[in-house]
Design a protein around this motif. Structure first.
Motif, PDB file in Angstrom:
ATOM      1  N   VAL A  86       0.862  -1.180   0.000  1.00 38.91           N
ATOM      2  CA  VAL A  86       0.000   0.000   0.000  1.00 38.91           C
ATOM      3  C   VAL A  86       0.897   1.228   0.000  1.00 38.91           C
ATOM      4  O   VAL A  86       1.523   1.569   1.009  1.00 38.91           O
ATOM      5  N   ASP A  87       0.990   1.871  -1.151  1.00 39.76           N
ATOM      6  CA  ASP A  87       1.914   2.999  -1.295  1.00 39.76           C
ATOM      7  C   ASP A  87       1.438   4.231  -0.533  1.00 39.76           C
ATOM      8  O   ASP A  87       2.247   4.969   0.024  1.00 39.76           O
ATOM      9  N   GLU A  88       0.114   4.454  -0.519  1.00 40.53           N
ATOM     10  CA  GLU A  88      -0.402   5.637   0.159  1.00 40.53           C
ATOM     11  C   GLU A  88      -1.918   5.543   0.284  1.00 40.53           C
ATOM     12  O   GLU A  88      -2.576   4.809  -0.461  1.00 40.53           O
ATOM     13  N   ILE A  89      -2.455   6.260   1.247  1.00 44.98           N
ATOM     14  CA  ILE A  89      -3.898   6.447   1.385  1.00 44.98           C
ATOM     15  C   ILE A  89      -4.141   7.948   1.296  1.00 44.98           C
ATOM     16  O   ILE A  89      -3.533   8.731   2.041  1.00 44.98           O
ATOM     17  N   TYR A  90      -5.033   8.364   0.383  1.00 43.19           N
ATOM     18  CA  TYR A  90      -5.268   9.782   0.132  1.00 43.19           C
ATOM     19  C   TYR A  90      -6.662  10.208   0.579  1.00 43.19           C
ATOM     20  O   TYR A  90      -7.626   9.443   0.509  1.00 43.19           O
ATOM     21  N   TYR A  91      -6.727  11.478   1.000  1.00 43.01           N
ATOM     22  CA  TYR A  91      -8.018  12.074   1.346  1.00 43.01           C
ATOM     23  C   TYR A  91      -7.999  13.537   0.930  1.00 43.01           C
ATOM     24  O   TYR A  91      -7.124  14.310   1.351  1.00 43.01           O
ATOM     25  N   GLY A  92      -8.945  13.922   0.073  1.00 48.15           N
ATOM     26  CA  GLY A  92      -9.089  15.320  -0.314  1.00 48.15           C
ATOM     27  C   GLY A  92      -9.935  16.038   0.725  1.00 48.15           C
ATOM     28  O   GLY A  92     -11.145  15.828   0.800  1.00 48.15           O
ATOM     29  N   ALA A  93      -9.303  16.874   1.538  1.00 46.80           N
ATOM     30  CA  ALA A  93      -9.953  17.445   2.732  1.00 46.80           C
ATOM     31  C   ALA A  93     -10.692  18.739   2.392  1.00 46.80           C
ATOM     32  O   ALA A  93     -10.191  19.856   2.641  1.00 46.80           O
ATOM     33  N   TYR A  94     -11.906  18.603   1.846  1.00 46.96           N
ATOM     34  CA  TYR A  94     -12.673  19.780   1.426  1.00 46.96           C
ATOM     35  C   TYR A  94     -12.932  20.727   2.596  1.00 46.96           C
ATOM     36  O   TYR A  94     -12.903  21.943   2.440  1.00 46.96           O
ATOM     37  N   ASP A  95     -13.187  20.192   3.769  1.00 53.70           N
ATOM     38  CA  ASP A  95     -13.489  21.023   4.938  1.00 53.70           C
ATOM     39  C   ASP A  95     -12.290  21.832   5.418  1.00 53.70           C
ATOM     40  O   ASP A  95     -12.437  22.711   6.280  1.00 53.70           O
ATOM     41  N   MET A  96     -11.105  21.540   4.864  1.00 50.83           N
ATOM     42  CA  MET A  96      -9.897  22.297   5.217  1.00 50.83           C
ATOM     43  C   MET A  96      -9.512  23.277   4.098  1.00 50.83           C
ATOM     44  O   MET A  96      -8.376  23.730   4.019  1.00 50.83           O
ATOM     45  N   LYS A  97     -10.468  23.597   3.276  1.00 51.06           N
ATOM     46  CA  LYS A  97     -10.232  24.489   2.134  1.00 51.06           C
ATOM     47  C   LYS A  97      -9.653  25.828   2.577  1.00 51.06           C
ATOM     48  O   LYS A  97     -10.096  26.430   3.552  1.00 51.06           O
ATOM     49  N   ASP A  98      -8.641  26.280   1.861  1.00 48.43           N
ATOM     50  CA  ASP A  98      -8.027  27.582   2.111  1.00 48.43           C
ATOM     51  C   ASP A  98      -8.889  28.640   1.410  1.00 48.43           C
ATOM     52  O   ASP A  98      -8.929  28.715   0.178  1.00 48.43           O
ATOM     53  N   GLU A  99      -9.573  29.451   2.178  1.00 49.78           N
ATOM     54  CA  GLU A  99     -10.514  30.409   1.593  1.00 49.78           C
ATOM     55  C   GLU A  99      -9.813  31.483   0.770  1.00 49.78           C
ATOM     56  O   GLU A  99     -10.403  32.039  -0.167  1.00 49.78           O
ATOM     57  N   SER A 100      -8.573  31.781   1.105  1.00 47.30           N
ATOM     58  CA  SER A 100      -7.875  32.829   0.352  1.00 47.30           C
ATOM     59  C   SER A 100      -7.443  32.352  -1.029  1.00 47.30           C
ATOM     60  O   SER A 100      -7.553  33.079  -2.011  1.00 47.30           O
ATOM     61  N   SER A 101      -6.949  31.124  -1.118  1.00 45.67           N
ATOM     62  CA  SER A 101      -6.478  30.594  -2.402  1.00 45.67           C
ATOM     63  C   SER A 101      -7.515  29.723  -3.101  1.00 45.67           C
ATOM     64  O   SER A 101      -7.444  29.509  -4.314  1.00 45.67           O
ATOM     65  N   GLY A 102      -8.462  29.199  -2.318  1.00 42.81           N
ATOM     66  CA  GLY A 102      -9.440  28.279  -2.885  1.00 42.81           C
ATOM     67  C   GLY A 102      -8.939  26.859  -2.977  1.00 42.81           C
ATOM     68  O   GLY A 102      -9.664  25.969  -3.422  1.00 42.81           O
ATOM     69  N   ASP A 103      -7.696  26.620  -2.559  1.00 42.35           N
ATOM     70  CA  ASP A 103      -7.122  25.273  -2.645  1.00 42.35           C
ATOM     71  C   ASP A 103      -7.650  24.375  -1.538  1.00 42.35           C
ATOM     72  O   ASP A 103      -7.839  24.799  -0.391  1.00 42.35           O
ATOM     73  N   VAL A 104      -7.868  23.120  -1.907  1.00 42.72           N
ATOM     74  CA  VAL A 104      -8.240  22.086  -0.935  1.00 42.72           C
ATOM     75  C   VAL A 104      -7.022  21.190  -0.733  1.00 42.72           C
ATOM     76  O   VAL A 104      -6.488  20.647  -1.705  1.00 42.72           O
ATOM     77  N   PRO A 105      -6.555  21.044   0.497  1.00 41.99           N
ATOM     78  CA  PRO A 105      -5.347  20.227   0.715  1.00 41.99           C
ATOM     79  C   PRO A 105      -5.596  18.743   0.495  1.00 41.99           C
ATOM     80  O   PRO A 105      -6.695  18.237   0.722  1.00 41.99           O
ATOM     81  N   VAL A 106      -4.564  18.079   0.048  1.00 44.72           N
ATOM     82  CA  VAL A 106      -4.597  16.628  -0.134  1.00 44.72           C
ATOM     83  C   VAL A 106      -3.822  16.006   1.020  1.00 44.72           C
ATOM     84  O   VAL A 106      -2.630  16.269   1.200  1.00 44.72           O
ATOM     85  N   ILE A 107      -4.524  15.202   1.809  1.00 42.34           N
ATOM     86  CA  ILE A 107      -3.932  14.611   3.003  1.00 42.34           C
ATOM     87  C   ILE A 107      -3.460  13.198   2.695  1.00 42.34           C
ATOM     88  O   ILE A 107      -4.192  12.400   2.098  1.00 42.34           O
ATOM     89  N   ARG A 108      -2.235  12.894   3.085  1.00 42.95           N
ATOM     90  CA  ARG A 108      -1.679  11.545   2.928  1.00 42.95           C
ATOM     91  C   ARG A 108      -1.724  10.849   4.292  1.00 42.95           C
ATOM     92  O   ARG A 108      -1.225  11.371   5.278  1.00 42.95           O
ATOM     93  N   LEU A 109      -2.327   9.679   4.317  1.00 42.60           N
ATOM     94  CA  LEU A 109      -2.641   9.000   5.579  1.00 42.60           C
ATOM     95  C   LEU A 109      -1.827   7.741   5.827  1.00 42.60           C
ATOM     96  O   LEU A 109      -2.142   6.975   6.739  1.00 42.60           O
ATOM     97  N   LYS A 110      -0.776   7.528   5.041  1.00 40.27           N
ATOM     98  CA  LYS A 110      -0.012   6.299   5.241  1.00 40.27           C
ATOM     99  C   LYS A 110       0.660   6.261   6.612  1.00 40.27           C
ATOM    100  O   LYS A 110       1.013   5.189   7.110  1.00 40.27           O
TER     101      LYS A 110
END
Length: 389
Positions: free
Chosen positions: A167-191
């Protein structure tokens, strides 16, 4: 082969499916998409995609967007999603079309809602059935039902053991952690959670067999100098061949390194690791051997318990005689003296011999102990309490 496993959920956040988000994977890669798994696929470039969902997951919205389908088969799929009645046959044609667009195979895996233990076990079995031994897998849990990420973590561990999957990685796109200034949603790596489970497994393994060599690779991954971490393996071997002095020398180096280690996981488990190998901190050889006897008794390793208990008592006797505890002749004399003057020690000596040679004893007490585990445990525990002076 590298495979992306992406979970497809049911929720409709707005008309047309999932909320569009700009997922930020790093400084040089982001994608604005409604379905995180497709951005992840573009980022990873897998050789295969497995879409996992229930009979009511948002298959219709997904395939309408990703495959551009607007035919009768899509209408059938829409109706099936509305009635929670999607089947594998309904998904097969859609998966084929998406495979042609992406240029690599797409498999749709239907699962139930995993509401109970049977459903949860079935999910693990279904995933194992569609994977090959030794495959490299990445898991995306962004759009899954909220309880499935926990199950995905278990699945990752299960697949690693059963299918030898990496299992190389487990990913989660954390919409609730969205950066309001840039609009970017962080991608969390859970390995990191899997590495935490590796540590928990190592603690369990050590508690079962006493081999602290299992921590060596984990400490190396956590940033410890490999030579210092590797001494745990050497120490474990020397302990196994009853070379306690050599084991302690190696452990002393490792213990000092562990005390100074500040890696995220090693730091978390530092106290438990130090406690499990604390026998090496004891100043006297007899104390070290008696501590090892106690730890092996906890593991129900009766042979090593008897060996270390007897040797610890002999070492103690030689010390009291102001002799050399490394001299075979002096140790043998001390052993004979203890056996002559103490019935319990003599029983322990006979028990050790019988355990070491795998033979029945002519001594009735010893023979009886070897047929009743509870009595054997209680007797060894009593010897450990009463015999040391």
């Amino acid at each position: 082969m590298t495979t992306l496993i992406s979970f497809l959920g049911k929720g409709r956040y707005e008309k047309g499916g999932y909320r569009t988000a700009n997922y930020r994977f790093g400084p040089d890669f982001s994608r604005e998409v409604p379905f995180f798994g497709m951005a992840l696929a573009e980022y990873l470039k897998p050789q295969r995609l497995i879409l996992v969902g229930t009979s009511g997951s948002m298959w219709d919205v997904f395939f309408e967007r990703e495959s551009g389908q607007h035919d009768e088969s899509l209408l059938e799929l829409i109706d099936a999603v509305e009635t929670d009645a999607v089947t594998g046959d309904l998904l097969a044609d859609h998966a084929t079309r998406l495979s042609k667009r992406l240029g690599y195979p797409v498999t749709c895996l239907l699962i139930d809602y995993a509401r109970d233990e049977a459903g949860q076990a079935a999910l693990l079995g279904n995933l194992a059935n569609v994977l090959n031994d030794g495959e490299h897998v990445t898991i995306d849990v962004t759009h899954s039902f909220r309880h499935l990420p926990m199950l995905a973590l278990v699945a990752a561990r299960f697949l690693a053991r059963v299918k030898k999957v990496d299992v190389d990685e487990i990913y989660y796109g954390a919409y609730d952690m969205k950066d309001e200034s840039s609009g970017d949603v962080p991608v969390i790596r859970l390995k990191g959670m899997l590495r935490m489970l590796d540590w928990v497994d190592a603690l369990s393994s050590y508690d079962k067999d006493g081999d602290y060599g299992v921590f060596a690779s984990l400490l190396t991954e956590d940033g410890m100098v490999p030579d210092k971490a590797g001494k745990l393996r050497t120490a474990a071997f020397r302990e196994r061949v009853n070379h306690i002095k050599g084991a302690r020398q190696e452990l002393t180096v490792s213990l000092n390194a562990i005390s100074e280690h500040d890696g995220p996981l090693g730091g978390l488990f530092k106290g438990e690791l130090e406690r499990r190998i604390a026998w090496a901190r004891r100043p006297e050889r007899s104390q070290q051997e008696l501590a090892l006897a106690a730890s092996y008794l906890e593991r129900r390793d009766y042979l090593r318990t008897a060996i270390f208990l007897l040797e610890g008592l002999v070492t103690q006797e030689v010390f009291q005689r102001k002799g050399n505890d490394g001299d075979y002749t002096e140790r043998n004399e001390a052993r004979k003296a203890l056996a002559d003057g103490n019935r319990s020690f003599k029983t322990l000596d006979l028990l050790r011999n019988s355990l070491a040679h795998g033979s029945r004893s002519d001594n009735r007490e010893v023979a009886a102990l070897l047929t009743n585990e509870k009595s054997l445990q209680e007797t060894l525990a009593r010897f450990a309490r009463e015999l040391p002076q």
